[in-house]
Design a protein around this motif. Structure first.
Motif, PDB file in Angstrom:
ATOM      1  N   MET A   1       0.836  -1.211   0.000  1.00 17.82           N
ATOM      2  CA  MET A   1       0.000   0.000   0.000  1.00 17.82           C
ATOM      3  C   MET A   1       0.865   1.253   0.000  1.00 17.82           C
ATOM      4  SD  MET A   1      -3.276  -0.606  -0.022  1.00 17.82           S
ATOM      5  CE  MET A   1      -4.171   0.705   0.812  1.00 17.82           C
ATOM      6  N   LYS A   3      -0.518   4.876   0.947  1.00 21.90           N
ATOM      7  CA  LYS A   3      -1.334   6.058   1.186  1.00 21.90           C
ATOM      8  C   LYS A   3      -0.517   7.064   1.999  1.00 21.90           C
ATOM      9  CE  LYS A   3      -5.090   7.080   4.037  1.00 21.90           C
ATOM     10  NZ  LYS A   3      -6.175   6.599   4.855  1.00 21.90           N
ATOM     11  N   GLU A  31      -3.807   9.270  -2.174  1.00 20.39           N
ATOM     12  CA  GLU A  31      -4.335   7.907  -2.077  1.00 20.39           C
ATOM     13  C   GLU A  31      -3.368   6.932  -2.730  1.00 20.39           C
ATOM     14  OE1 GLU A  31      -6.910   7.051  -0.305  1.00 20.39           O
ATOM     15  OE2 GLU A  31      -7.326   9.153   0.162  1.00 20.39           O
ATOM     16  N   ASP A  32      -3.483   5.672  -2.320  1.00 16.03           N
ATOM     17  CA  ASP A  32      -2.659   4.619  -2.903  1.00 16.03           C
ATOM     18  C   ASP A  32      -2.837   4.597  -4.411  1.00 16.03           C
ATOM     19  OD1 ASP A  32      -0.948   2.372  -2.847  1.00 16.03           O
ATOM     20  OD2 ASP A  32      -2.707   1.084  -3.120  1.00 16.03           O
ATOM     21  N   LEU A  66       2.346   7.297   6.579  1.00 14.16           N
ATOM     22  CA  LEU A  66       2.265   6.362   5.472  1.00 14.16           C
ATOM     23  C   LEU A  66       1.373   5.217   5.920  1.00 14.16           C
ATOM     24  CD1 LEU A  66       3.326   5.574   2.629  1.00 14.16           C
ATOM     25  CD2 LEU A  66       5.148   4.311   3.786  1.00 14.16           C
ATOM     26  N   ASP A  67       0.276   5.006   5.204  1.00 17.77           N
ATOM     27  CA  ASP A  67      -0.705   4.002   5.598  1.00 17.77           C
ATOM     28  C   ASP A  67      -1.049   4.131   7.083  1.00 17.77           C
ATOM     29  OD1 ASP A  67      -0.786   2.993   3.002  1.00 17.77           O
ATOM     30  OD2 ASP A  67       0.963   1.731   3.389  1.00 17.77           O
ATOM     31  N   ASN A  68      -1.313   5.365   7.494  1.00 18.43           N
ATOM     32  CA  ASN A  68      -1.752   5.715   8.842  1.00 18.43           C
ATOM     33  C   ASN A  68      -0.664   5.600   9.908  1.00 18.43           C
ATOM     34  OD1 ASN A  68      -4.398   6.150   7.830  1.00 18.43           O
ATOM     35  ND2 ASN A  68      -4.739   3.924   7.923  1.00 18.43           N
ATOM     36  N   GLN A  69       0.564   5.214   9.524  1.00 19.17           N
ATOM     37  CA  GLN A  69       1.653   5.148  10.493  1.00 19.17           C
ATOM     38  C   GLN A  69       2.473   6.441  10.419  1.00 19.17           C
ATOM     39  OE1 GLN A  69       2.250   2.531  12.702  1.00 19.17           O
ATOM     40  NE2 GLN A  69       0.241   1.920  11.887  1.00 19.17           N
ATOM     41  N   ASP A 154       6.674   2.013  -1.505  1.00 18.03           N
ATOM     42  CA  ASP A 154       5.236   2.273  -1.511  1.00 18.03           C
ATOM     43  C   ASP A 154       4.972   3.581  -2.234  1.00 18.03           C
ATOM     44  OD1 ASP A 154       4.695   0.017   0.042  1.00 18.03           O
ATOM     45  OD2 ASP A 154       5.261   1.098   1.857  1.00 18.03           O
ATOM     46  N   THR A 187       2.279   4.804  -5.914  1.00 20.11           N
ATOM     47  CA  THR A 187       1.882   6.154  -5.536  1.00 20.11           C
ATOM     48  C   THR A 187       3.055   7.068  -5.882  1.00 20.11           C
ATOM     49  OG1 THR A 187       0.764   5.160  -3.655  1.00 20.11           O
ATOM     50  CG2 THR A 187       1.047   7.571  -3.626  1.00 20.11           C
TER      51      THR A 187
END
Lengths: 251, 252
Positions: A1, A3, A31-32, A66-69, A154, A187
């Motif tokens: 992913m 994001k 977005e991804d 990145l991906d909510n992290q 990613d 992305t």
């Protein structure tokens, strides 16, 4: 992913002993699989924003996720392609492309396998044993892109990678870049000062204001691919973006 | 037709020998003060015949190689530390600059007191003579690395240790190689100088023997050998490495 989120990023630089605000609250969701282009006048902080996203610089306020992290360091999940490529002159093309894999301790055979795939994709196979001084500027940028892609990041962060190229080579790479994006579904955040370039590449184009950089406006570019530079249907997009950009450049 | 470089060189050295022989034939100075080229060649031939010359060369070069290797290893480590850690640069860095201004021959008395008339003493002088040139050039080289190389490497996941071997040393190599070249030049002077005073085998020792025996032709013969080795190392070994590095790093 892949994001990528930017939350209220602020950055100051010290100029003549005084703090100078360079980025003023950048809020952005990529977005991804999106291809986002950032255009702005020089000195608007667009490169600084990219460097913060890459973890090469720390923001004074805000967060990159990145991906909510939340992220606070640089790492191979977000690979940066530099303006001048930053290829290592002491390594040949293949070793340049394999650099990140070698650092990660991937065995030679596996490295060769991966690098061959991307050298082939970037049409570099016959230059595998060349050194950078033997390559044209366009070839060097191909190598830089291949070197980034082998890391299978990613997010790909590209800082005006085609700025130094002649028009023909750039047109060619702009089309190839779209094909690569379609093939790899990465992305991508792509910084440029060239509006035509942004319109050709981006699913979305963000216009930054003059310093301190803020997102002034964003444009969705819904148009078939691969887009080519001669396509007149892209002109209206360019004109709309230029209308936003021009007052910023004049500031 | 323009004479080739080689022809010019041969012509030049032939001229020196002719003038030299001419001065000798004019009998201005006695032979034991001003030997003829033939005397010197004869002396070299003696040295070759009884192998004493080779033994001298071998001894000096061995000391040079040991000393220079230690100096290169130490200088690399010190130079990289100075370039990467500001405190090290501010403290040790200033000392390095000071120490570099001491001629290596000035370390000989200390070396004799510490190590006696031994190989270790001579190697100590060589190391001290060469290490700071390597250090300073390594430092300059690392400081001058295009920051994008380091950022790209870190971005691709390189840790500080990997950064040193995979980026810092190769990226700074054009500077480091000049450090090696200067280091070698200082080391070679150091070896010969130390051997003169230690009088313990080697080319410098042979020079001293020539002086003690009043054998001017031996002194000149050994000096020519010292120069010959210098030309060989500079003009062949280092030139080859430098040419390759300059081309590959895109510096020409």
């Amino acid at each position: 992913m892949g994001k990528l989120e930017s939350r209220n990023i602020e950055k100051y630089f010290i100029h003549d002993g005084k703090p100078l605000k360079t980025l003023d609250g950048i809020d952005l969701n990529v977005e991804d699989g999106e291809f986002v282009c950032i255009v702005g006048p020089s000195g608007c902080g667009k490169t600084t924003f990219l460097r913060i996203a890459a973890g090469l610089e720390k923001p004074d306020e805000g967060q990159i996720l990145l991906d909510n992290q939340p992220l606070n360091n640089t790492g191979p999940d977000r690979i940066m392609v530099f303006q001048e490529g930053a290829l290592f002159p002491w390594l040949n093309v293949q070793d340049n492309v394999e650099y990140g894999l070698k650092i990660a301790g991937i065995p030679k055979e596996k490295r060769n396998q991966i690098s061959h795939r991307y050298l082939d994709m970037m049409q570099l196979t016959q230059f595998a044993t060349s050194y950078t001084y033997q390559l044209s500027t366009g070839m060097k940028q191909r190598v830089a892109i291949a070197r980034a892609l082998v890391m299978e990041p990613d997010v790909l962060l590209m800082d005006e990678p085609f700025a130094a190229l002649d028009a023909q080579t750039r047109d060619l790479l702009l089309v190839e870049m779209q094909l690569i994006w379609q093939k790899t579904k990465k992305t991508i955040v792509f910084v440029t000062h060239n509006v035509a370039e942004a319109v050709m590449l981006g699913t979305r184009v963000l216009v930054f204001t003059h310093r301190p950089g803020r997102i002034k406006k964003e444009f969705k570019i819904d148009y078939k691919r691969p887009r080519i530079s001669e396509d007149e249907n892209l002109l209206p997009y360019q004109q709309k973006i230029l209308a936003e950009l021009r007052p910023e450049v004049k500031k | 037709m323009k004479p080739s470089l080689l022809a010019k060189k041969i012509g030049f050295y032939a001229m020196i020998i002719i003038v030299w022989q001419g001065l000798d034939s004019a009998d201005i100075w006695p032979d034991n003060i001003f030997p003829s080229p033939v005397d010197v060649v004869e002396d070299l031939a003696y040295g070759v015949a009884d192998a004493s010359l080779f033994y001298g060369i071998g001894t000096s070069i061995l000391r040079l190689i040991i000393g220079l290797t230690i100096a290169i290893a130490g200088g690399l480590v010190l130079g990289i530390f100075m370039a990467r850690v500001e405190t090290v640069n501010q403290t040790i860095g200033s000392l390095v600059l000071g120490l570099q201004s001491i001629p290596s021959i000035a370390w000989v008395p200390l070396a004799i007191l510490w190590f006696g008339l031994t190989d270790t003493g001579i190697i100590f002088v060589v190391v001290i003579g060469a290490i700071f040139a390597v250090t300073i050039n390594t430092y300059t080289g690392v400081k001058n690395i295009n920051p994008s190389y380091i950022e790209a490497a870190r971005n691709m996941g390189a840790k500080e240790g990997q950064l040193i071997t995979s980026i810092l040393i190769p990226a700074a190599f054009p500077f480091i190689i000049s450090g090696f070249k200067q280091g070698w030049a200082f080391a070679w002077r150091g070896v010969i100088g130390a051997e003169l005073l230690f009088s313990f085998l080697g080319l410098g020792f042979l020079l001293n023997v020539g002086r003690q025996l009043n054998d001017v032709s031996q002194v000149i013969a050994i000096m020519i050998v010292i120069m010959g080795i210098g030309i060989l190392v500079d003009g062949v070994v280092f030139k080859k490495i430098e040419d390759k590095v300059m081309t590959r790093w895109g510096l020409r």
